[in-house]
Design a protein around this motif. Structure first.
Motif, PDB file in Angstrom:
ATOM      1  N   LEU A 197       1.260  -0.953  -0.183  1.00 29.78           N
ATOM      2  CA  LEU A 197      -0.270  -0.326   0.165  1.00 29.78           C
ATOM      3  C   LEU A 197       0.255   1.136   0.183  1.00 29.78           C
ATOM      4  CD1 LEU A 197      -2.753  -1.161   2.254  1.00 29.78           C
ATOM      5  CD2 LEU A 197      -2.983  -0.561   0.399  1.00 29.78           C
ATOM      6  N   ARG A 198       2.301   0.801   0.563  1.00 34.26           N
ATOM      7  CA  ARG A 198       3.158   2.609   0.817  1.00 34.26           C
ATOM      8  C   ARG A 198       3.459   2.739  -0.745  1.00 34.26           C
ATOM      9  NH1 ARG A 198       4.961   0.850   5.914  1.00 34.26           N
ATOM     10  NH2 ARG A 198       6.186  -0.909   4.629  1.00 34.26           N
ATOM     11  N   THR A 199       3.293   1.554  -1.460  1.00 35.19           N
ATOM     12  CA  THR A 199       4.092   1.114  -2.743  1.00 35.19           C
ATOM     13  C   THR A 199       3.135   2.270  -3.517  1.00 35.19           C
ATOM     14  OG1 THR A 199       5.164  -0.446  -2.320  1.00 35.19           O
ATOM     15  CG2 THR A 199       5.057   0.083  -5.009  1.00 35.19           C
ATOM     16  N   LEU A 200       2.077   1.884  -3.633  1.00 38.20           N
ATOM     17  CA  LEU A 200       1.222   2.252  -4.468  1.00 38.20           C
ATOM     18  C   LEU A 200       0.616   3.762  -4.082  1.00 38.20           C
ATOM     19  CD1 LEU A 200      -2.172   1.854  -5.930  1.00 38.20           C
ATOM     20  CD2 LEU A 200      -2.688   1.381  -3.240  1.00 38.20           C
ATOM     21  N   ARG A 201       0.274   4.275  -3.122  1.00 37.92           N
ATOM     22  CA  ARG A 201       0.718   5.277  -2.680  1.00 37.92           C
ATOM     23  C   ARG A 201       2.362   5.956  -3.556  1.00 37.92           C
ATOM     24  NH1 ARG A 201       1.025   5.457   2.816  1.00 37.92           N
ATOM     25  NH2 ARG A 201      -1.354   7.104   2.613  1.00 37.92           N
ATOM     26  N   ARG A 202       3.044   6.182  -3.409  1.00 35.09           N
ATOM     27  CA  ARG A 202       4.017   6.575  -3.735  1.00 35.09           C
ATOM     28  C   ARG A 202       4.215   6.440  -5.361  1.00 35.09           C
ATOM     29  NH1 ARG A 202       8.792   2.066  -4.203  1.00 35.09           N
ATOM     30  NH2 ARG A 202       7.925   1.793  -7.096  1.00 35.09           N
ATOM     31  N   GLU A 203       3.571   5.058  -6.554  1.00 35.15           N
ATOM     32  CA  GLU A 203       2.848   5.275  -7.476  1.00 35.15           C
ATOM     33  C   GLU A 203       2.077   6.074  -7.823  1.00 35.15           C
ATOM     34  OE1 GLU A 203       4.486   3.012 -10.147  1.00 35.15           O
ATOM     35  OE2 GLU A 203       6.186   3.073  -8.793  1.00 35.15           O
ATOM     36  N   TYR A 204       0.846   6.670  -7.171  1.00 41.95           N
ATOM     37  CA  TYR A 204      -0.256   7.647  -7.748  1.00 41.95           C
ATOM     38  C   TYR A 204       0.843   9.440  -7.373  1.00 41.95           C
ATOM     39  CZ  TYR A 204      -4.148   4.728  -7.622  1.00 41.95           C
ATOM     40  OH  TYR A 204      -5.332   3.649  -8.255  1.00 41.95           O
ATOM     41  N   ARG A 205       2.052   8.917  -6.550  1.00 38.49           N
ATOM     42  CA  ARG A 205       2.200  10.770  -6.517  1.00 38.49           C
ATOM     43  C   ARG A 205       3.222  10.643  -7.643  1.00 38.49           C
ATOM     44  NH1 ARG A 205       3.732  10.406  -0.083  1.00 38.49           N
ATOM     45  NH2 ARG A 205       2.234  10.940   0.615  1.00 38.49           N
ATOM     46  N   THR A 206       3.730   9.971  -8.102  1.00 34.97           N
ATOM     47  CA  THR A 206       4.235  10.201  -9.595  1.00 34.97           C
ATOM     48  C   THR A 206       3.225   9.482 -10.362  1.00 34.97           C
ATOM     49  OG1 THR A 206       6.076   8.091  -8.698  1.00 34.97           O
ATOM     50  CG2 THR A 206       5.841   8.397 -11.007  1.00 34.97           C
ATOM     51  N   LEU A 207       2.075   9.226 -10.707  1.00 38.47           N
ATOM     52  CA  LEU A 207       1.344   9.315 -11.383  1.00 38.47           C
ATOM     53  C   LEU A 207       1.130  10.974 -11.464  1.00 38.47           C
ATOM     54  CD1 LEU A 207      -0.370   5.959 -11.654  1.00 38.47           C
ATOM     55  CD2 LEU A 207       0.356   6.788 -13.539  1.00 38.47           C
ATOM     56  N   ALA A 208       0.507  11.284 -11.027  1.00 39.30           N
ATOM     57  CA  ALA A 208       0.581  12.553 -10.373  1.00 39.30           C
ATOM     58  C   ALA A 208       1.109  13.990 -11.068  1.00 39.30           C
ATOM     59  CB  ALA A 208      -0.369  13.117  -9.064  1.00 39.30           C
ATOM     60  N   GLY A 209       2.237  13.807 -10.668  1.00 34.14           N
ATOM     61  CA  GLY A 209       4.009  14.932 -11.437  1.00 34.14           C
ATOM     62  C   GLY A 209       3.302  14.634 -13.101  1.00 34.14           C
ATOM     63  N   LEU A 210       3.434  12.687 -13.126  1.00 36.86           N
ATOM     64  CA  LEU A 210       2.782  12.596 -14.640  1.00 36.86           C
ATOM     65  C   LEU A 210       1.966  13.564 -15.154  1.00 36.86           C
ATOM     66  CD1 LEU A 210       4.002   9.318 -14.580  1.00 36.86           C
ATOM     67  CD2 LEU A 210       5.341  11.122 -15.852  1.00 36.86           C
ATOM     68  N   TYR A 211       0.820  12.786 -14.606  1.00 40.93           N
ATOM     69  CA  TYR A 211      -0.591  13.472 -14.842  1.00 40.93           C
ATOM     70  C   TYR A 211      -0.624  14.698 -15.261  1.00 40.93           C
ATOM     71  CZ  TYR A 211      -5.563  14.139 -15.092  1.00 40.93           C
ATOM     72  OH  TYR A 211      -7.433  14.526 -15.507  1.00 40.93           O
ATOM     73  N   GLU A 212       0.053  15.756 -14.683  1.00 40.04           N
ATOM     74  CA  GLU A 212       0.390  17.099 -14.166  1.00 40.04           C
ATOM     75  C   GLU A 212       0.806  17.615 -15.703  1.00 40.04           C
ATOM     76  OE1 GLU A 212       2.102  18.317 -10.633  1.00 40.04           O
ATOM     77  OE2 GLU A 212       2.035  20.640 -11.425  1.00 40.04           O
ATOM     78  N   ALA A 213       2.542  17.050 -15.759  1.00 34.44           N
ATOM     79  CA  ALA A 213       2.656  17.256 -17.256  1.00 34.44           C
ATOM     80  C   ALA A 213       2.052  16.936 -17.953  1.00 34.44           C
ATOM     81  CB  ALA A 213       4.339  16.322 -17.177  1.00 34.44           C
ATOM     82  N   TRP A 214       1.363  16.592 -18.705  1.00 34.27           N
ATOM     83  CA  TRP A 214       0.711  15.610 -19.924  1.00 34.27           C
ATOM     84  C   TRP A 214      -0.444  16.549 -19.767  1.00 34.27           C
ATOM     85  CZ3 TRP A 214      -0.311  10.302 -17.456  1.00 34.27           C
ATOM     86  CH2 TRP A 214       0.682   9.346 -17.633  1.00 34.27           C
ATOM     87  N   MET A 215      -1.212  17.484 -18.934  1.00 31.75           N
ATOM     88  CA  MET A 215      -1.810  18.241 -19.109  1.00 31.75           C
ATOM     89  C   MET A 215      -2.172  19.088 -18.911  1.00 31.75           C
ATOM     90  SD  MET A 215      -5.164  18.185 -18.352  1.00 31.75           S
ATOM     91  CE  MET A 215      -6.443  17.145 -17.949  1.00 31.75           C
ATOM     92  N   ARG A 216       0.023  20.114 -19.183  1.00 32.24           N
ATOM     93  CA  ARG A 216       0.548  20.792 -19.950  1.00 32.24           C
ATOM     94  C   ARG A 216       1.149  21.040 -20.991  1.00 32.24           C
ATOM     95  NH1 ARG A 216       0.138  24.136 -15.132  1.00 32.24           N
ATOM     96  NH2 ARG A 216       0.645  23.295 -13.168  1.00 32.24           N
ATOM     97  N   GLU A 217       1.335  19.832 -21.380  1.00 32.65           N
ATOM     98  CA  GLU A 217       1.447  19.569 -23.096  1.00 32.65           C
ATOM     99  C   GLU A 217       0.465  19.234 -23.094  1.00 32.65           C
ATOM    100  OE1 GLU A 217       3.930  15.404 -22.699  1.00 32.65           O
ATOM    101  OE2 GLU A 217       5.564  16.447 -20.923  1.00 32.65           O
TER     102      GLU A 217
END
Ligand code: SF4
Ligand code: SF4
Length: 383
Positions: A197-217
């Protein structure tokens, strides 16, 4: 009415997380007669809305591709005489997704959803054939062929405790492959631990960063866990109306013609506890109401929970998958919601604060789905 036809319990795969477990069931196909009776039942139930969504499901529904052709032809024939309009979708593991079926999907505007669990290490950990070998290479090839003909096909990805470390990499891989609609499911029945579950949280944080970048692009895409929580944050109480209502928003038809309130229950050989009728005699309203009432029952720890309106705990199907009871919330689901929502809210605040044009259009412009569709169709390659 939305109806899911479980055309067969057979499947050439042996996915390790499969709740239908094709190897443990007596194989059964839906007869064409039963399928056509299901369509008749759907038409009767669609008189008011005049729209009828038919999903072909399994097992692997493409094992009965001829049935699908016959059913679609029969529906088109009805459309010539009745106001009912049909929409079709098939959910497939991709192994039998050949050029002939893709031609048919294009001709009939059939939506094809493909199951692919992301990068090879994640996919091959579970999605194996009868020989135990992974199927990533062949499904990736099918995915490319599908996207060439149906560029907006959604991909369905399951995340398990042992593949969660590949979550962000897998979503990135699917987008790079060309999918724009990534629908993920967490395997709540898996053996989740504090560490995974800690790994899941870390992956969602990474995905949030990616999502933000994809949105800005300004990359247009749909990533289900984030879209749903962003929408519930922005639209609040209105969005709650979209939540699961077991047995009301859609029905599943087992191969023998019995009706069930959702896909998880409609297994051949399943006991009749959750059956709420059949395609010949229709819905048993008392059983349907009892089931919906049981699923909507207040869950004690949820009564005072601040995020209750945005939580998936009301999904009786998910609860049943994880705990064996429609009215018992899985502790893993609870944990998932608690870790996901703050990450998504922070992401939404960053995108709103940064005035991301795509984000604002997507979540604050009610016309966005239509405008986006028009734009996509203008950009789509001719098939
Ligand atoms: S493809 Fe679907 S039905 Fe077939 S084994 Fe995998 S999860 Fe089960
Ligand atoms: S987060 Fe947990 S306690 Fe809160 S509503 Fe969801 S399941 Fe209930």
């Amino acid at each position: 009415m939305n109806l899911t036809l479980h055309l067969t319990t057979r499947c050439p795969l042996r996915c390790r997380y499969c709740y239908a477990r094709p190897d443990t069931l007596t194989s059964r196909d839906m007869t064409l007669e039963t399928a056509l009776q299901a369509i008749e039942f759907a038409v009767q139930g669609s008189a008011e809305s005049e729209h009828c969504g038919i999903v072909f499901f399994g097992g692997e529904p493409l094992l009965l591709a001829d049935h699908i052709r016959e059913i679609v032809a029969s529906c088109r024939h009805r459309e010539a005489r009745l106001p009912t309009r049909f929409h079709f979708k098939v959910t497939t593991n991709g192994l039998l997704l050949d050029g002939r079926f893709l031609d048919f999907a294009v001709a009939e505007d059939l939506f094809v959803a493909l199951s692919l669990d992301g990068v090879a290490a994640a996919h091959d950990a579970h999605r194996v054939g009868e020989d135990g070998e992974g199927t990533h290479a062949v499904v990736e090839e099918r995915a490319r062929a599908l996207l060439a003909r149906r560029p907006y096909a959604p991909v369905l990805m399951t995340v398990t405790p042992d593949t969660v470390r590949f979550y962000a990499a897998s979503v990135q891989y699917l987008l790079d492959l060309g999918f724009r609609y990534v629908i993920t499911s967490i395997d709540y029945s898996g053996a989740w631990t504090a560490a995974t579950l800690r790994t899941l949280r870390r992956e969602y944080r990474t995905l949030a960063g990616l999502y933000e970048a994809w949105m800005r692009e300004e990359r247009k895409f749909y990533f289900s866990p984030f879209e749903v929580k962003l929408a519930s944050h922005i639209h609040g109480a209105d969005y709650q109306r979209e939540r699961c209502e077991l047995g009301w928003r859609q029905l599943s038809v087992a191969p023998d013609g019995r009706l069930f309130p959702c896909v998880q229950f409609a297994r051949d050989g399943a006991d009749s506890t959750f059956a709420i009728g059949d395609v010949w005699s229709g819905v048993d309203e008392e059983r349907r109401a009892n089931l919906a009432e049981m699923s909507a029952r207040d869950h004690e720890p949820c009564r005072t929970c601040a995020i209750e309106p945005r939580c998936n705990h009301t999904c009786g199907c998910l609860n049943w998958q994880a705990t064996g009871r429609v009215d018992h919330v899985s502790p893993v689901l609870c944990e998932h919601e608690r870790l996901l929502i703050p990450i998504v809210d922070a992401l939404g605040a960053r995108l709103y604060g940064g005035r991301s044009a795509l984000f604002l259009q997507k979540h604050y412009n009610a016309m966005f789905p239509l405008l986006s569709l028009i734009e996509d169709e203008q950009d789509a390659p001719a098939s």
